[in-house]
Design a protein around this motif. Structure first.
Motif, PDB file in Angstrom:
ATOM      1  N   VAL A   9     -15.449 -35.063 -49.940  1.00 51.23           N
ATOM      2  CA  VAL A   9     -15.331 -36.486 -49.608  1.00 51.23           C
ATOM      3  C   VAL A   9     -16.558 -37.498 -49.988  1.00 51.23           C
ATOM      4  O   VAL A   9     -17.519 -37.005 -49.272  1.00 51.23           O
ATOM      5  N   ASN A  12     -15.598 -42.401 -47.291  1.00 50.05           N
ATOM      6  CA  ASN A  12     -14.432 -42.638 -46.283  1.00 50.05           C
ATOM      7  C   ASN A  12     -14.152 -43.999 -45.867  1.00 50.05           C
ATOM      8  O   ASN A  12     -15.018 -44.596 -44.884  1.00 50.05           O
ATOM      9  N   GLU A  13     -13.294 -44.799 -46.240  1.00 49.43           N
ATOM     10  CA  GLU A  13     -13.039 -46.013 -45.904  1.00 49.43           C
ATOM     11  C   GLU A  13     -11.652 -46.123 -44.903  1.00 49.43           C
ATOM     12  O   GLU A  13     -11.153 -45.045 -44.851  1.00 49.43           O
ATOM     13  N   ASP A  14     -11.462 -47.319 -44.707  1.00 49.53           N
ATOM     14  CA  ASP A  14     -10.168 -47.455 -43.747  1.00 49.53           C
ATOM     15  C   ASP A  14      -8.751 -46.730 -44.469  1.00 49.53           C
ATOM     16  O   ASP A  14      -8.408 -47.560 -45.254  1.00 49.53           O
ATOM     17  N   ARG A  15      -8.532 -45.642 -44.101  1.00 52.42           N
ATOM     18  CA  ARG A  15      -7.260 -45.106 -44.396  1.00 52.42           C
ATOM     19  C   ARG A  15      -7.316 -44.816 -46.163  1.00 52.42           C
ATOM     20  O   ARG A  15      -6.236 -44.714 -46.664  1.00 52.42           O
ATOM     21  N   GLU A  16      -8.498 -44.545 -46.486  1.00 53.78           N
ATOM     22  CA  GLU A  16      -8.723 -43.958 -47.876  1.00 53.78           C
ATOM     23  C   GLU A  16      -9.812 -43.222 -48.052  1.00 53.78           C
ATOM     24  O   GLU A  16     -10.958 -43.301 -47.389  1.00 53.78           O
ATOM     25  N   LEU A  17      -9.685 -41.990 -48.650  1.00 52.38           N
ATOM     26  CA  LEU A  17     -10.900 -41.129 -48.842  1.00 52.38           C
ATOM     27  C   LEU A  17     -11.012 -41.348 -50.599  1.00 52.38           C
ATOM     28  O   LEU A  17     -10.220 -41.192 -51.157  1.00 52.38           O
ATOM     29  N   VAL A  31      -4.550 -42.166 -46.856  1.00 54.52           N
ATOM     30  CA  VAL A  31      -4.391 -40.867 -46.006  1.00 54.52           C
ATOM     31  C   VAL A  31      -3.985 -41.538 -44.380  1.00 54.52           C
ATOM     32  O   VAL A  31      -4.338 -42.659 -44.361  1.00 54.52           O
ATOM     33  N   THR A  32      -3.457 -40.761 -43.548  1.00 58.06           N
ATOM     34  CA  THR A  32      -3.135 -41.369 -42.348  1.00 58.06           C
ATOM     35  C   THR A  32      -4.579 -41.280 -41.381  1.00 58.06           C
ATOM     36  O   THR A  32      -5.670 -40.978 -41.911  1.00 58.06           O
ATOM     37  N   PRO A  33      -4.682 -42.328 -40.604  1.00 58.23           N
ATOM     38  CA  PRO A  33      -5.619 -42.261 -39.576  1.00 58.23           C
ATOM     39  C   PRO A  33      -6.412 -40.985 -39.052  1.00 58.23           C
ATOM     40  O   PRO A  33      -7.436 -40.649 -39.043  1.00 58.23           O
ATOM     41  N   ASN A  36      -8.203 -39.492 -41.695  1.00 54.66           N
ATOM     42  CA  ASN A  36      -9.311 -40.290 -42.183  1.00 54.66           C
ATOM     43  C   ASN A  36     -10.558 -40.091 -40.800  1.00 54.66           C
ATOM     44  O   ASN A  36     -11.700 -39.845 -41.428  1.00 54.66           O
ATOM     45  N   TYR A  39     -11.762 -35.824 -41.808  1.00 57.78           N
ATOM     46  CA  TYR A  39     -12.653 -35.834 -42.956  1.00 57.78           C
ATOM     47  C   TYR A  39     -13.823 -36.854 -43.301  1.00 57.78           C
ATOM     48  O   TYR A  39     -13.619 -37.727 -44.064  1.00 57.78           O
TER      49      TYR A  39
END
Length: 66
Positions: A9, A12-17, A31-33, A36, A39
């Motif tokens: 990774v 690591n953003e809000d709901r995105e890797l 991704v799910t919270p 998030n 990872y």
């Protein structure tokens, strides 16, 4: 179609890797919270991926198998 991603990774953003693979390719994966938080940046990750192809975008959504 992309079905599985393994890498590190790098963002690591809000709901995105953003995952950087060993081959040097980076993928943005929704991704799910829960994932998030699990990872953080610098963590190794292996995710199964569902690929959605739309007229205006290709979207990846990652999940773990239980």
């Amino acid at each position: 179609m992309i079905g599985y991603i393994k890498g590190t990774v790098v963002a690591n953003e809000d709901r995105e890797l953003t995952i950087l693979t060993e081959g040097g390719v980076g993928y943005v994966v929704g991704v799910t919270p829960t994932l998030n938080v699990k990872y953080p940046e610098g963590e190794s990750v292996s995710l199964f991926v569902e690929t959605f192809v739309r007229e205006d975008a290709i979207v990846l959504f990652g999940f773990e198998r239980i």
